[in-house]
Design a protein around this motif. Structure first.
Motif, PDB file in Angstrom:
ATOM      1  N   GLN A 157      -2.207   0.053  31.465  1.00  0.00           N
ATOM      2  CA  GLN A 157      -1.506   1.414  31.242  1.00  0.00           C
ATOM      3  C   GLN A 157      -1.116   1.886  32.427  1.00  0.00           C
ATOM      4  O   GLN A 157      -0.096   2.375  32.642  1.00  0.00           O
ATOM      5  N   GLU A 158      -2.067   1.817  33.481  1.00  0.00           N
ATOM      6  CA  GLU A 158      -1.939   2.440  34.522  1.00  0.00           C
ATOM      7  C   GLU A 158      -0.895   1.825  35.558  1.00  0.00           C
ATOM      8  O   GLU A 158       0.180   2.645  36.227  1.00  0.00           O
ATOM      9  N   ILE A 159      -0.796   0.266  35.623  1.00  0.00           N
ATOM     10  CA  ILE A 159       0.156  -0.200  36.257  1.00  0.00           C
ATOM     11  C   ILE A 159       1.630   0.184  35.803  1.00  0.00           C
ATOM     12  O   ILE A 159       2.668   0.232  36.390  1.00  0.00           O
ATOM     13  N   ALA A 160       1.856  -0.001  34.402  1.00  0.00           N
ATOM     14  CA  ALA A 160       3.016   0.371  33.690  1.00  0.00           C
ATOM     15  C   ALA A 160       3.458   1.736  34.167  1.00  0.00           C
ATOM     16  O   ALA A 160       4.528   1.911  34.242  1.00  0.00           O
ATOM     17  N   ARG A 161       2.678   2.693  34.164  1.00  0.00           N
ATOM     18  CA  ARG A 161       3.157   3.955  34.562  1.00  0.00           C
ATOM     19  C   ARG A 161       3.553   4.133  35.771  1.00  0.00           C
ATOM     20  O   ARG A 161       4.514   4.552  35.881  1.00  0.00           O
TER      21      ARG A 161
END
Length: 299
Positions: A157-161
Motif C-alpha cells: 500500500q505504501e509503495i502504491a501510494r
C-alpha cells in the motif's frame, strides 16, 4: 456523608474532564503542546496554536508531534514555505520513528507550494528505502495515524501510494513517459480506478487515444477496484470528453522527439540499477527492469 458527596462530586468532575479530552482529542495537562492543541481544536485559533507549538518545540515538549502539527496548521494558513523550513530546521531534534511521518508532511507541503523537483526527489528516496528494506523496520506493515485514528499500512500500500504521488508529480512536469511508467508499476502493485484514470491521462497527453480509451472502458465497466466511486466515474467521464475532443490530432515525428526528451532517465530507467546485488531486497522485489518498455514507448 458530606465527605462522600464531596468525593463523588470530584470523581464526576474528573470523569467529565477525561470525557472532554477524549471527545475533542485534546491531551491533558497545561504544557505548551497541550495549549497549542487546545488553541487549534477547541478555540479554533490557528495563529495562537502556532505560537504555542513554537514554544513546545523550543522547550522540548513533545517536539515530534508539535513540529508535525504546526506544519499542518501552517499549511492550512497558506504558510507552507515557512512550514517546510521549520521541518528542515528542527527534524534533527525529532525521534527516528517520527521521520517517516515528517517526510509525508513534507511531500504534501512540496505539492502545495508547487515544488515538484523537491517532491520528486523525496519520493524517489522513500521508494529506494523501501526497495532496499530500510523502511518499516523490515516489517510487512506499519502503524499510521490519520485524523486521530490508527490503522495498519502494508508495504504494498505504501509503495502504491508513493508511486501514485510520483506519477502525479511527473505529470505536473509534463514528463508523461515517466509518469506512465510509474503509474503502470503502481497498478501492478495495487490496481485501482483512480490510477487507471491517471494513466489514461498520461496516454491522452501522448496522443495514444485507443490505449487510453481501453483503460477508461475498464473503469466504466467496473473492472477495477474503486470504479463505483462517484468522483472517479465523473473524472473518467471528463477524461473521455477530453479524449474525444483530441481525436483529430495525431502525433508526428516532432512530437516523438519532445516526448523522448521529457523522460526522467535518471530514475525511471535507473530502476534497473536497483535490481543489482547491491540493492536487491529478498523481501521486497518490487522494481523490474523497464528499458525494453521505454524503448517500445519511444520508438
Amino acid at each position: 456523608m458530606k465527605s462522600n458527596n464531596t468525593n463523588s462530586t470530584r470523581s464526576n468532575l474528573v470523569k467529565d474532564n477525561e470525557l472532554f479530552h477524549v471527545i475533542h482529542k485534546v491531551p491533558c495537562g497545561d504544557t505548551p503542546y497541550v495549549r497549542a492543541k487546545h488553541a487549534q481544536l477547541i478555540e479554533k485559533n490557528p495563529e495562537m496554536a502556532i505560537v504555542w507549538f513554537w514554544k513546545a518545540i523550543n522547550t522540548g515538549d513533545r517536539v515530534d508531534s508539535a513540529l508535525k502539527d504546526m506544519a499542518v496548521v501552517m499549511k492550512q494558513l497558506d504558510r507552507s514555505e515557512e512550514a517546510i523550513e521549520a521541518i528542515k530546521s528542527f527534524r534533527p531534534r525529532c525521534s527516528k520513528n517520527s521521520q517517516d511521518s515528517l517526510d509525508n508532511v513534507l511531500i504534501d507541503l512540496y505539492k502545495k507550494c508547487g515544488k515538484m523537483e523537491e517532491q520528486v526527489e523525496l519520493l524517489k528516496r522513500k521508494l529506494r528505502q523501501i526497495y532496499q528494506g530500510e523502511a518499516f523496520n523490515g516489517k510487512p506493515t506499519k502503524t499510521a495515524r490519520s485524523h486521530g485514528k490508527k490503522f495498519q499500512v502494508t508495504v504494498q500500500q505504501e509503495i502504491a501510494r508513493l508511486l501514485g504521488n510520483l506519477g502525479w508529480a511527473y505529470m505536473q512536469q509534463a514528463k508523461y513517459l515517466s509518469a506512465e511508467a510509474v503509474y503502470r508499476k503502481a497498478q501492478i502493485v495495487e490496481p485501482d480506478a483512480n490510477k487507471s484514470c491517471n494513466l489514461a491521462m498520461c496516454l491522452i497527453k501522448q496522443g495514444r487515444f485507443e490505449e487510453a480509451r481501453a483503460l477508461l472502458d475498464d473503469v466504466f465497466a467496473s473492472r477495477v477496484l474503486g470504479a463505483d466511486d462517484c468522483k472517479t466515474r465523473q473524472r473518467a467521464d471528463e477524461l473521455l470528453s477530453e479524449l474525444e475532443a483530441s481525436l483529430p490530432r495525431r502525433r508526428d515525428a516532432e512530437m516523438e522527439d519532445v516526448l523522448g526528451s521529457i523522460l526522467d532517465d535518471d530514475f525511471v530507467l535507473g530502476l534497473e540499477e536497483m535490481t543489482t546485488n547491491n540493492y536487491r531486497s529478498k523481501r521486497l522485489p518490487i522494481f523490474e527492469q523497464i528499458s525494453s518498455f521505454r524503448n517500445q514507448l519511444v520508438c
